[in-house]
Design an enzyme around this catalytic site. Structure first.
Site, PDB file in Angstrom:
ATOM      1  CG  ASP A 129     -14.191  76.200  42.989  1.00  0.00           C
ATOM      2  OD1 ASP A 129     -13.347  75.020  43.507  1.00  0.00           O
ATOM      3  OD2 ASP A 129     -14.322  75.830  42.389  1.00  0.00           O
ATOM      4  CE  LYS A 162     -15.193  73.755  35.705  1.00  0.00           C
ATOM      5  NZ  LYS A 162     -14.473  74.426  36.654  1.00  0.00           N
ATOM      6  CD  GLU A 203      -7.306  74.879  37.463  1.00  0.00           C
ATOM      7  OE1 GLU A 203      -8.177  73.575  37.477  1.00  0.00           O
ATOM      8  OE2 GLU A 203      -8.054  75.929  37.164  1.00  0.00           O
TER       9      GLU A 203
END
Length: 308
Positions: A146, A163, A29
């Site tokens: 996502d 996360k 990414e």
């Protein structure tokens, strides 16, 4: 799947040749370059991650959108542009049509990178941590794009979990609900992004890149929904963020966000930035350790996948 005439997605010559030959390719990414790291370290890390892929014998395909065209594989000049161009957008999958039509440039998030990599014919993608269900979801229903993309995209994502600022149990439940397979790499505990473990179990465990490739082949053999495979690869214990420091600073960050009314798209960069400052940069170093490890593992998986 991309065709040679696809006007919306252009692989570099190196990536196109590798895909044509069935050689291993790893998608990377670009938001970590444009939005995740300060200059000039961001460019250094971008080159380092590509170097890790090459050292393993695979081809790196850093993905970004430049002047409305999605690129799979960037030249060094294009990497420099992503690292230094002011005002570069952060693009999720939903933003790609607008970026294409309006000739905009931007770095790609997990959702956009996954989508574009799969469209290009790249099966393996390395990143740091996934997005997911935010804390307080029952009030504001804030959930990363996502998850939706991974539910509908046949891609193998090597990550260090989700996360740690998120609601990790709810995110794992959401992945299950959406039919996204999750396997721990040499671990029975779901990784905690900055931390070696989130303290939550993961039901399936794989030991080698070859086992991951076998799971990928089984996905294709069964057919069904084109969902992703998450390979959860923990940051090494000696490189993780100190758990006590993590918990203390994250609690302070959440309190500050509530006090200042930070919500929506602003909450993730606010919390991550608070962690960087509150840990004296240690959270950033743990993040980079995870990304390096994930990139090296992704390259090995791509090699195993490319073998007949």
């Amino acid at each position: 799947m991309r065709t040679a005439a696809d006007p919306l997605l252009q692989p570099s010559d190196e990536v196109a040749e590798a895909l044509s030959a069935g050689a291993p390719v790893v998608a990377l990414e670009s938001t970590i370059i444009s939005h995740g790291l300060p200059q000039p370290r961001n460019l250094e890390v971008a080159r380092e991650l590509e170097g890790i892929v090459r050292e393993a014998g695979a081809v790196p395909a850093t993905i970004a959108v430049l002047d409305g065209v999605a690129r799979a594989g960037l030249t060094d000049a294009e990497l420099e542009r992503v690292a230094s161009e002011p005002g570069l957008r952060k693009l999720g999958q939903r933003d790609l049509p607008m970026a294409a039509a309006l000739k905009a440039s931007g770095a790609t998030t997990v959702s956009a990178t996954s989508f574009l990599a799969a469209r290009a014919g790249i099966r393996v993608f390395a990143t740091g941590g996934l997005g997911g269900v935010h804390r307080g979801w029952t009030e504001d229903q804030d959930e990363s794009a996502d998850l939706g993309t991974l539910a509908g995209t046949r891609i193998t994502v090597v990550c260090a979990g989700v996360k740690s600022i998120l609601d990790v149990p709810a995110t794992l439940q959401r992945l299950e609900t959406r039919g996204v397979s999750v396997a721990g790499y040499r671990t029975d505990q779901f990784p905690g992004f900055y931390l070696h473990s989130s303290g939550l179990p993961v039901e399936w465990r794989v030991e080698t890149p070859e086992e991951v490739a076998d799971v990928m082949r089984a996905q294709d053999a069964f057919g069904g929904p084109e969902s992703a495979l998450i390979v959860a690869n923990p940051v090494p214990v000696d490189q993780q963020l100190d758990p006590a420091l993590h918990d203390r600073v994250l609690a302070e960050a959440l309190e500050a966000a509530a006090r200042d009314g930070v919500t929506g798209q602003a909450i993730t960069p606010f919390l991550l930035g608070y962690l960087v400052r509150g840990t004296g940069g240690a959270s950033l170093e743990a993040n980079l350790a995870a990304v390096r490890g994930n990139t090296a593992l992704a390259a090995r998986i791509a090699l195993a996948w490319s073998r007949p």
